[in-house]
Write an enzyme that holds these catalytic residues in place. Sequence first.
Site: not given
Length: 305
Positions: A8, A80-81, A124, A128-129, A146, A152, A239
């Site tokens: 990316r 994690k993605d 966020t 999860r957060r 996002r 951010r 997600c």
Amino acid sequence: MLLRIATRKSPLALWQSEHVAACLRQAHPALDVALVPLSTRGDEVLDRSLAAIGGKGLFLKELEVAMQRGDADCAVHSLKDVPMQLEPGFMLPAVLERADHADAFVSNRWQALQELPQGAVVGTSSLRRQAQLRALRPDLDIRDLRGNVNTRLARLDAGDYDAILLACAGLQRLGLEARIRARLLDPDWLPAPAQGAIAIECRDGDVALAELLAVLDHADTRRCVDAERAMNLALHGSCHVPVAALARLQGDMLQLHGLVGEAASGRLVRQFAEGPADAPEALGTRVAEGLLAQGAAAMLGEPTA
């Protein structure tokens, strides 16, 4: 030999791919490594949450297409993605040694989550957060956020938020560790499964390439993330639902904390277990079963029977 790495275009993704390239050059001095930067749908659609547009797998699709077309030989991801089950025809020959697994509390005024005043705005995009925030501080105003790390942070600096939550590893890799006000510590606060780990993906069946890349595989990290990802897989996690996990090696044993939450209510269920380090998937499945026995199925939107 030329090795082309699909990546990316975000600063963090480029850093991770350059890091992998440097490690490969050190391991294979005759190897020529080049990056193939690509834009993904996950990077382009920023006005909606990841859950609303199809999940974290959107960060992988274009990179996998590039490998299928022969435009790239492998791809580098934040593990994690990466979906729990890869698309057919792909494999993960290497998971690098894990960096900091923790989430970071980032604020220009407040030193810790507990110090935030009632009604403070926290940013966020992670369900999860959000679930863990609402469990600890139901009084906070939690809003979506996002974009890449620098985007951010710019929103925080502009005053749109009193605090934001990010991954410590991402900030550290970008030289922004000074922005971390506090690490959110386990077992009270758990990260995403495999957070902090970098993975290399290539076409399944390319044995020579897989062997070349496998030199970067870190056995202890692989055991931990295999347990975390097996738990998530057994829960059918994505997600769309708040799932968190953290495994640690203790000698020849592996310890795993797991969590499922509800972003809207802040309800959490937790499970802990330990087992042999050479059977991480079995441990992950056992923790998932414990979570389901506590009612996680309803929270995950799955049938209870």
